[in-house]
Design an enzyme around this catalytic site. Structure first.
Site, mmCIF file in Angstrom:
data_model
loop_
_atom_site.group_PDB
_atom_site.id
_atom_site.type_symbol
_atom_site.label_atom_id
_atom_site.label_comp_id
_atom_site.label_asym_id
_atom_site.label_seq_id
_atom_site.Cartn_x
_atom_site.Cartn_y
_atom_site.Cartn_z
ATOM 1 N N CYS A 260 1.092 -1.334 -0.184
ATOM 2 C CA CYS A 260 -0.295 0.361 -0.281
ATOM 3 C C CYS A 260 0.757 1.061 -0.256
ATOM 4 O O CYS A 260 2.058 1.148 0.610
ATOM 5 C CB CYS A 260 -1.197 -0.352 1.753
ATOM 6 S SG CYS A 260 -1.815 1.467 1.415
ATOM 7 N N CYS B 103 0.084 5.002 5.951
ATOM 8 C CA CYS B 103 -0.027 5.648 7.775
ATOM 9 C C CYS B 103 0.679 5.094 8.933
ATOM 10 O O CYS B 103 1.094 3.696 8.806
ATOM 11 C CB CYS B 103 -2.039 4.609 7.999
ATOM 12 S SG CYS B 103 -3.162 5.291 6.814
ATOM 13 N N CYS C 289 -3.866 -6.863 9.353
ATOM 14 C CA CYS C 289 -3.602 -6.682 8.148
ATOM 15 C C CYS C 289 -2.276 -6.773 8.060
ATOM 16 O O CYS C 289 -1.600 -5.892 8.727
ATOM 17 C CB CYS C 289 -4.378 -5.915 7.594
ATOM 18 S SG CYS C 289 -6.277 -5.568 7.799
HETATM 19 N N1 SAH Z 1 -6.485 0.536 3.059
HETATM 20 C C1 SAH Z 1 -8.089 0.890 3.454
HETATM 21 C C2 SAH Z 1 -8.510 -0.789 4.510
HETATM 22 C C3 SAH Z 1 -7.658 -1.404 4.225
HETATM 23 S S1 SAH Z 1 -7.509 -0.828 6.194
HETATM 24 C C4 SAH Z 1 -8.145 1.547 4.911
HETATM 25 O O1 SAH Z 1 -6.979 2.426 4.869
HETATM 26 O O2 SAH Z 1 -9.604 2.395 5.235
HETATM 27 C C5 SAH Z 1 -8.844 -1.637 7.346
HETATM 28 C C6 SAH Z 1 -8.691 -0.682 8.506
HETATM 29 O O3 SAH Z 1 -7.561 -1.113 9.447
HETATM 30 C C7 SAH Z 1 -8.408 0.386 8.945
HETATM 31 O O4 SAH Z 1 -9.262 0.660 9.235
HETATM 32 C C8 SAH Z 1 -6.890 0.888 8.969
HETATM 33 O O5 SAH Z 1 -6.689 1.910 9.010
HETATM 34 C C9 SAH Z 1 -7.243 -0.462 9.843
HETATM 35 N N2 SAH Z 1 -6.090 -0.511 10.467
HETATM 36 C C10 SAH Z 1 -4.957 -0.615 10.133
HETATM 37 N N3 SAH Z 1 -4.020 -1.141 11.428
HETATM 38 C C11 SAH Z 1 -4.038 -1.497 11.553
HETATM 39 C C12 SAH Z 1 -3.788 -2.102 12.926
HETATM 40 N N4 SAH Z 1 -2.435 -2.188 13.286
HETATM 41 N N5 SAH Z 1 -4.045 -2.214 14.535
HETATM 42 C C13 SAH Z 1 -6.044 -2.098 14.238
HETATM 43 N N6 SAH Z 1 -6.353 -1.606 12.896
HETATM 44 C C14 SAH Z 1 -5.828 -0.805 11.835
#
Ligand code: SAH
Length: 351
Positions: A115, A119, A341
Site C-alpha cells: 500500500c 498510515c 492486516c
Molecule cells: N486502506 C483501507 C483498507 C485497509 S485497512 C483503509 O485504510 O480503510 C482496514 C482498517 O484497519 C483501517 O481502518 C485501518 O486504518 C485499520 N488498521 C490498520 N492497521 C491497523 C492496526 N495495526 N490496528 C488496528 N487497525 C488497523
C-alpha cells in the site's frame, strides 16, 4: 526486438466478455458460463473437467489464470477465524481473513500488494505498494477461501492489504464479478469498502451506483492529529473528506461507517470522543446516519503505538453513546493468528 504477448486474464471477465473470448478461439458460447462457475468454485484449469483435455491444454498456454493459491492457513482456536496467505502467479503474497459469525461467513480481502498510503500504525504500507491486484485476484481470494472452507461466504469487507480506492477500476470490476448470479452471487448490501479517505474517488464510487457500504478510516477528529498518522489527510483534509462522505450519503442514502482505531494516549481520551462526535454531527446532523466502529489497535512490531486497555476502550465508546452517537467497539477475532492486516505477508517477505 522482443514482443510481449498479453494473455487475456479470463478470471477477470464477466459472462459477455467470456462469450466473446470463447468465440474468438472457436468455442461455443456456453463455455463462458462453465468457465465462470469453475472460477467461482475456486477450480484450477486442470480441474475443469467439463472441458476436453485439448481445451484445457490450450487455455493453460494461452490465458492468464490468476486464481490465488493457498500458501499458508492459520485457524484460530479461539473463534474459528481463518487467516489465509495467498500466493499470486508472480510469487507475490496477499492475505485474507475468513470470519465466522452467527449470521454467516464474511471474508476480508486485499486489493493491492502492499500500500502506498503510509498510515503510521499499519503494517501493510511498510514496504510501499508493489502492485495493484487484478479483478480476478481480488475475486479469487473469495472463491479459493469458499472452496477451502466448504461453507458459503455471504459477506465481504475490503479491509485487507491495500487501498481499494487507489485501485478503483479493478475493485469495481471485482464487485460486479462477485455479485454475479452465475457465480458467488454475494449481495452488494453485504459488501463494505473501507478507505483511508481518497476523497475524489468517493465521488467516482458514488457514480458506480452500487449499494455497498462505505467505511471511512477516520482515526482522528482534527486535521493536525489526522495528518500526523495518515499522510492522505494532507491531500484530502477532514473538510474535503467529510464533504465527499456527505455527498455520498445524500445521493445513495447508504449509512456510512467511520472506523476509529484507538491509539493509546493519542486519540483515546474522552475529549477526543467529544471532538469526534461534534465533527460528525456537523456533517451529519439530526438522526445520525453514521456508525462509529471503534477498533483496538493491533500492535505492529515495526511501529511504536500502544493499545488502550479494555476499560479505556469501553469508556470511549460509552462517551460517544452518551453524546448520542451510534458506536460499537469491534470484537477482536483471530487474536491468536496474526490477524492484524499485513503482518503475515510481512513475515513472509522478511524471513
Ligand atoms: N486502506 C483501507 C483498507 C485497509 S485497512 C483503509 O485504510 O480503510 C482496514 C482498517 O484497519 C483501517 O481502518 C485501518 O486504518 C485499520 N488498521 C490498520 N492497521 C491497523 C492496526 N495495526 N490496528 C488496528 N487497525 C488497523
Amino acid at each position: 526486438m522482443t514482443e510481449t504477448v498479453i494473455k487475456p486474464d479470463i478470471g477477470s471477465m464477466n459472462i459477455e466478455e467470456l462469450q466473446a473470448f470463447f468465440a474468438s478461439i472457436g468455442e461455443p458460447k456456453f463455455r463462458a458460463k462453465q468457465l465462470f462457475s469453475a472460477y467461482a468454485a475456486g477450480k484450477r484449469i486442470d480441474e475443469i473437467t467439463n472441458f476436453s483435455n485439448a481445451l484445457r491444454a490450450k487455455l493453460a498456454e494461452s490465458v492468464e489464470y490468476r486464481l490465488p493459491e493457498i500458501e499458508q492457513k492459520q485457524v484460530s482456536r479461539l473463534d474459528g477465524t481463518v487467516k489465509y496467505l495467498f500466493k499470486l502467479v508472480d510469487g507475490e503474497y496477499v492475505e485474507s481473513v475468513l470470519m465466522k459469525y452467527a449470521h454467516g461467513n464474511t471474508i476480508c480481502v486485499s486489493s493491492q500488494v502492499g500500500c502506498r498510503m503510509g498510515c503510521a500504525f499499519c503494517a501493510s504500507t511498510i514496504g510501499g505498494k508493489v502492485r495493484d491486484l487484478t479483478p480476478s485476484e481480488i475475486y479469487g481470494q473469495v472463491c479459493a477461501a469458499q472452496r477451502d472452507s466448504g461453507e458459503r461466504i455471504g459477506g465481504i469487507v475490503m479491509m485487507g492489504i491495500g487501498e481499494p480506492l487507489d485501485n478503483l477500476d479493478n475493485v469495481l470490476k471485482f464487485l460486479r464479478l462477485v455479485n454475479d448470479e452465475n457465480g458467488l452471487n454475494i449481495g452488494y448490501r453485504h459488501i463494505s469498502l473501507s478507505t483511508c479517505g481518497v476523497a475524489d474517488k468517493i465521488y467516482e464510487l458514488k457514480k458506480a451506483d452500487l449499494p455497498i457500504t462505505l467505511s471511512i478510516s477516520l482515526h482522528a477528529a482534527t486535521d493536525e492529529a489526522r495528518s500526523a498518522v495518515m499522510p492522505v489527510n494532507r491531500k484530502y483534509p477532514l473538510d474535503t473528506l467529510l464533504t465527499a462522505c456527505k455527498d455520498y450519503f445524500d445521493s445513495t442514502s447508504r449509512r456510512i461507517s467511520f472506523e476509529y482505531t484507538l491509539l493509546y494516549g493519542q486519540n483515546d481520551k474522552l475529549e477526543d470522543a467529544a471532538r469526534l462526535a461534534s465533527l460528525l454531527r456537523k456533517y451529519f446532523p439530526g438522526k445520525t446516519p453514521v456508525h462509529i466502529n471503534l477498533i483496538r489497535l493491533n500492535p505492529v512490531k515495526e511501529r511504536s503505538f500502544a493499545t488502550p486497555d479494555d476499560s479505556r476502550a469501553y469508556a470511549f465508546c460509552a462517551e460517544l453513546e452518551r453524546l448520542g452517537m451510534n458506536a460499537t467497539l469491534r470484537r477482536r477475532l483471530g487474536k491468536d493468528i496474526d490477524a492484524a492486516c499485513g503482518q503475515l505477508r510481512r513475515k513472509r517477505e522478511t524471513t
